[in-house]
Design a protein around this motif. Sequence first.
Motif, PDB file in Angstrom:
ATOM      1  N   VAL A   1     -26.304 -40.160   2.997  1.00 17.92           N
ATOM      2  CA  VAL A   1     -26.480 -41.214   4.527  1.00 17.92           C
ATOM      3  C   VAL A   1     -25.220 -42.086   5.105  1.00 17.92           C
ATOM      4  CG1 VAL A   1     -28.586 -41.678   3.598  1.00 17.92           C
ATOM      5  CG2 VAL A   1     -27.110 -43.772   3.154  1.00 17.92           C
ATOM      6  N   SER A   2     -25.511 -41.639   6.081  1.00 19.55           N
ATOM      7  CA  SER A   2     -24.662 -41.831   7.464  1.00 19.55           C
ATOM      8  C   SER A   2     -25.034 -43.206   8.458  1.00 19.55           C
ATOM      9  CB  SER A   2     -23.715 -40.624   8.190  1.00 19.55           C
ATOM     10  OG  SER A   2     -24.430 -39.933   9.322  1.00 19.55           O
ATOM     11  N   THR A   3     -24.409 -43.593   9.284  1.00 22.05           N
ATOM     12  CA  THR A   3     -24.454 -44.448  10.554  1.00 22.05           C
ATOM     13  C   THR A   3     -23.119 -45.190  11.582  1.00 22.05           C
ATOM     14  OG1 THR A   3     -25.693 -46.769  11.133  1.00 22.05           O
ATOM     15  CG2 THR A   3     -23.917 -47.376   9.180  1.00 22.05           C
ATOM     16  N   GLY A   4     -23.637 -44.384  13.079  1.00 22.49           N
ATOM     17  CA  GLY A   4     -22.015 -45.136  13.520  1.00 22.49           C
ATOM     18  C   GLY A   4     -21.680 -44.056  13.310  1.00 22.49           C
ATOM     19  N   GLY A   5     -22.298 -42.763  13.162  1.00 21.24           N
ATOM     20  CA  GLY A   5     -21.136 -41.205  13.027  1.00 21.24           C
ATOM     21  C   GLY A   5     -21.578 -40.773  11.516  1.00 21.24           C
ATOM     22  N   ASP A   6     -20.974 -39.761  11.537  1.00 16.69           N
ATOM     23  CA  ASP A   6     -21.819 -39.066  10.300  1.00 16.69           C
ATOM     24  C   ASP A   6     -19.924 -38.643   9.372  1.00 16.69           C
ATOM     25  OD1 ASP A   6     -20.718 -37.204  11.500  1.00 16.69           O
ATOM     26  OD2 ASP A   6     -22.512 -35.971  11.132  1.00 16.69           O
ATOM     27  N   GLY A   7     -19.160 -38.883  10.055  1.00 14.58           N
ATOM     28  CA  GLY A   7     -17.403 -38.716   9.646  1.00 14.58           C
ATOM     29  C   GLY A   7     -16.932 -39.991   8.665  1.00 14.58           C
ATOM     30  N   PRO A   8     -16.343 -39.816   8.097  1.00 13.08           N
ATOM     31  CA  PRO A   8     -14.999 -40.630   7.114  1.00 13.08           C
ATOM     32  C   PRO A   8     -15.345 -41.560   7.301  1.00 13.08           C
ATOM     33  CG  PRO A   8     -13.573 -38.947   7.429  1.00 13.08           C
ATOM     34  CD  PRO A   8     -14.977 -38.996   8.277  1.00 13.08           C
ATOM     35  N   GLY A   9     -15.297 -43.103   6.993  1.00 16.09           N
ATOM     36  CA  GLY A   9     -16.114 -44.340   6.881  1.00 16.09           C
ATOM     37  C   GLY A   9     -17.484 -44.938   7.455  1.00 16.09           C
ATOM     38  N   HIS A  10     -17.810 -43.886   7.652  1.00 19.27           N
ATOM     39  CA  HIS A  10     -19.592 -43.766   8.221  1.00 19.27           C
ATOM     40  C   HIS A  10     -20.732 -43.355   7.077  1.00 19.27           C
ATOM     41  CE1 HIS A  10     -18.435 -44.812  12.281  1.00 19.27           C
ATOM     42  NE2 HIS A  10     -17.418 -43.751  11.578  1.00 19.27           N
ATOM     43  N   VAL A  11     -19.981 -43.182   5.579  1.00 14.61           N
ATOM     44  CA  VAL A  11     -21.270 -42.492   4.422  1.00 14.61           C
ATOM     45  C   VAL A  11     -21.584 -43.680   3.208  1.00 14.61           C
ATOM     46  CG1 VAL A  11     -20.952 -40.592   3.450  1.00 14.61           C
ATOM     47  CG2 VAL A  11     -19.788 -40.136   5.389  1.00 14.61           C
TER      48      VAL A  11
ATOM     49  N   ILE B   1      -3.097 -42.325   3.819  1.00 18.22           N
ATOM     50  CA  ILE B   1      -5.091 -42.458   3.742  1.00 18.22           C
ATOM     51  C   ILE B   1      -4.824 -43.010   5.186  1.00 18.22           C
ATOM     52  CG2 ILE B   1      -6.396 -44.243   2.945  1.00 18.22           C
ATOM     53  CD1 ILE B   1      -5.715 -44.512  -0.098  1.00 18.22           C
ATOM     54  N   ARG B   2      -6.212 -42.485   5.148  1.00 17.30           N
ATOM     55  CA  ARG B   2      -7.217 -42.744   6.918  1.00 17.30           C
ATOM     56  C   ARG B   2      -7.970 -43.928   6.731  1.00 17.30           C
ATOM     57  NH1 ARG B   2      -3.039 -38.687   7.541  1.00 17.30           N
ATOM     58  NH2 ARG B   2      -3.305 -37.733   9.487  1.00 17.30           N
ATOM     59  N   GLY B   3      -8.053 -44.282   5.985  1.00 19.51           N
ATOM     60  CA  GLY B   3      -9.048 -45.416   5.665  1.00 19.51           C
ATOM     61  C   GLY B   3     -10.167 -45.161   4.967  1.00 19.51           C
ATOM     62  N   LEU B   4     -11.021 -45.505   4.300  1.00 19.56           N
ATOM     63  CA  LEU B   4     -11.979 -45.356   3.635  1.00 19.56           C
ATOM     64  C   LEU B   4     -13.135 -44.336   4.012  1.00 19.56           C
ATOM     65  CD1 LEU B   4     -14.467 -49.425   3.043  1.00 19.56           C
ATOM     66  CD2 LEU B   4     -12.999 -48.257   1.691  1.00 19.56           C
ATOM     67  N   HIS B   5     -13.325 -43.346   2.979  1.00 20.07           N
ATOM     68  CA  HIS B   5     -14.212 -42.416   3.811  1.00 20.07           C
ATOM     69  C   HIS B   5     -15.638 -42.203   2.621  1.00 20.07           C
ATOM     70  CE1 HIS B   5     -16.395 -38.479   2.265  1.00 20.07           C
ATOM     71  NE2 HIS B   5     -16.023 -37.808   3.859  1.00 20.07           N
ATOM     72  N   SER B   6     -16.320 -43.363   1.980  1.00 18.04           N
ATOM     73  CA  SER B   6     -17.572 -43.523   1.898  1.00 18.04           C
ATOM     74  C   SER B   6     -17.813 -44.264   0.363  1.00 18.04           C
ATOM     75  CB  SER B   6     -18.436 -41.831   1.015  1.00 18.04           C
ATOM     76  OG  SER B   6     -17.657 -40.842   0.381  1.00 18.04           O
ATOM     77  N   VAL B   7     -18.662 -44.856  -0.289  1.00 24.74           N
ATOM     78  CA  VAL B   7     -18.889 -44.996  -1.254  1.00 24.74           C
ATOM     79  C   VAL B   7     -20.331 -43.948  -1.654  1.00 24.74           C
ATOM     80  CG1 VAL B   7     -17.790 -47.453  -1.390  1.00 24.74           C
ATOM     81  CG2 VAL B   7     -20.372 -47.069  -0.474  1.00 24.74           C
ATOM     82  N   ARG B   8     -20.383 -44.957  -3.427  1.00 22.19           N
ATOM     83  CA  ARG B   8     -21.362 -44.083  -4.043  1.00 22.19           C
ATOM     84  C   ARG B   8     -22.155 -44.519  -4.514  1.00 22.19           C
ATOM     85  NH1 ARG B   8     -21.984 -38.475  -6.230  1.00 22.19           N
ATOM     86  NH2 ARG B   8     -22.102 -38.755  -8.305  1.00 22.19           N
ATOM     87  N   MET B   9     -22.920 -44.677  -4.362  1.00 22.59           N
ATOM     88  CA  MET B   9     -23.524 -46.036  -5.246  1.00 22.59           C
ATOM     89  C   MET B   9     -25.218 -45.183  -6.264  1.00 22.59           C
ATOM     90  SD  MET B   9     -25.589 -47.861  -1.958  1.00 22.59           S
ATOM     91  CE  MET B   9     -27.398 -48.143  -2.633  1.00 22.59           C
ATOM     92  N   LEU B  10     -25.544 -46.179  -7.271  1.00 21.40           N
ATOM     93  CA  LEU B  10     -25.902 -45.695  -8.180  1.00 21.40           C
ATOM     94  C   LEU B  10     -27.500 -46.463  -8.322  1.00 21.40           C
ATOM     95  CD1 LEU B  10     -23.721 -44.325 -11.550  1.00 21.40           C
ATOM     96  CD2 LEU B  10     -24.066 -43.222  -9.559  1.00 21.40           C
ATOM     97  N   VAL B  11     -28.166 -45.609  -8.757  1.00 20.02           N
ATOM     98  CA  VAL B  11     -29.385 -46.403  -8.242  1.00 20.02           C
ATOM     99  C   VAL B  11     -30.579 -45.827  -9.729  1.00 20.02           C
ATOM    100  CG1 VAL B  11     -29.387 -47.925  -6.476  1.00 20.02           C
ATOM    101  CG2 VAL B  11     -30.920 -45.469  -6.682  1.00 20.02           C
ATOM    102  N   ARG B  12     -31.789 -46.212  -9.685  1.00 24.48           N
ATOM    103  CA  ARG B  12     -32.200 -46.108 -10.756  1.00 24.48           C
ATOM    104  C   ARG B  12     -33.594 -44.751 -10.252  1.00 24.48           C
ATOM    105  NH1 ARG B  12     -37.596 -47.342 -13.044  1.00 24.48           N
ATOM    106  NH2 ARG B  12     -37.841 -48.757 -12.244  1.00 24.48           N
TER     107      ARG B  12
END
Length: 314
Positions: A191-201, A153-164
Amino acid sequence: MSARLLGLHHVTATVDEAQADLDFCLGVLGLRLVKKTVNFDNHGVYHFYYGDERGLPGTIWTTFPYKGWNVPKGIHGKGQVTVTAFSVPSRSLDFWRSRLLAAGVSFVDLTSGFGEPVVELNDPSGLRFHLVGSDGDVRTPWTGAGIGPEHAIRGLHSVRMLVRGSARTLELMTGMLGWQVVGEAERATRVSTGGDGPGHVIDVVQAPETPVALNGIGTVHHVAMAIGSDDEQRRLREELMTMGVSVTDIRDRQYFQSIYFREPGGVLFEVATVSPGFTVDEPLEQLGRSLKLPPWEEAERPTIEAGLPAVAHA
Ligand code: ZN
């Protein structure tokens, strides 16, 4: 607006048993235990931090093992991060399928809404993880559990958050917080910040029909984003307050400083500084081996240690 946040910092969850959590995160996922400390708000509960060799922002998964505290099982739903995704090379997904099978962990194969191959699994507490096949992730993985660098594992890729509804959430994220929309899928905005690769999403998903989340065992408590300096953090806090967002004071978390606030969809966000990091109180090669307490708690060490369950780990 230029990105003021560097990417993800960490994701924190409430889990059940401490030993089972260690066995899974270290033995199955092959993460490094980069800090063993206590929940600063409840000294009877551990706080485990897992990550790469140093526990760099964007690689960190953290848990509070609450077994024995009468914390109910949580409900996955809207107003919550429901999936934490880790980045592995695409060609390694077969390795991971075999590894999970051998460990007795069930999984399913999926394709993310954004086209990536995914192996989906649950941890022992019912938290949902994705192993996302992503090529071009140049982060150096931790290989402590005998998983070779080609698969780890390289690190976090992203998270998925649910909203109404995602409009106000995206307004805050792409406005003051400086995230950028980099993808649209059915009901999901990436969405991404500081780049759009894994760990930024982060994937923001509209899920009006989903039950409202309940915080508890087996749920993510918050997602933290990284910010470069104390000054920037102070400025962001002031701007959030000006906008009427209810934000906490700046809290000293020993390894970073943090502010917390809820985004309009109900998800708890933290903005955490990159410094000082996990080597502030023990050398790199010793990370995670012994129980570390913040200086202001050292006098209570015997009492704190006596109140924690015994755990064993490499
Ligand atoms: Zn946190």
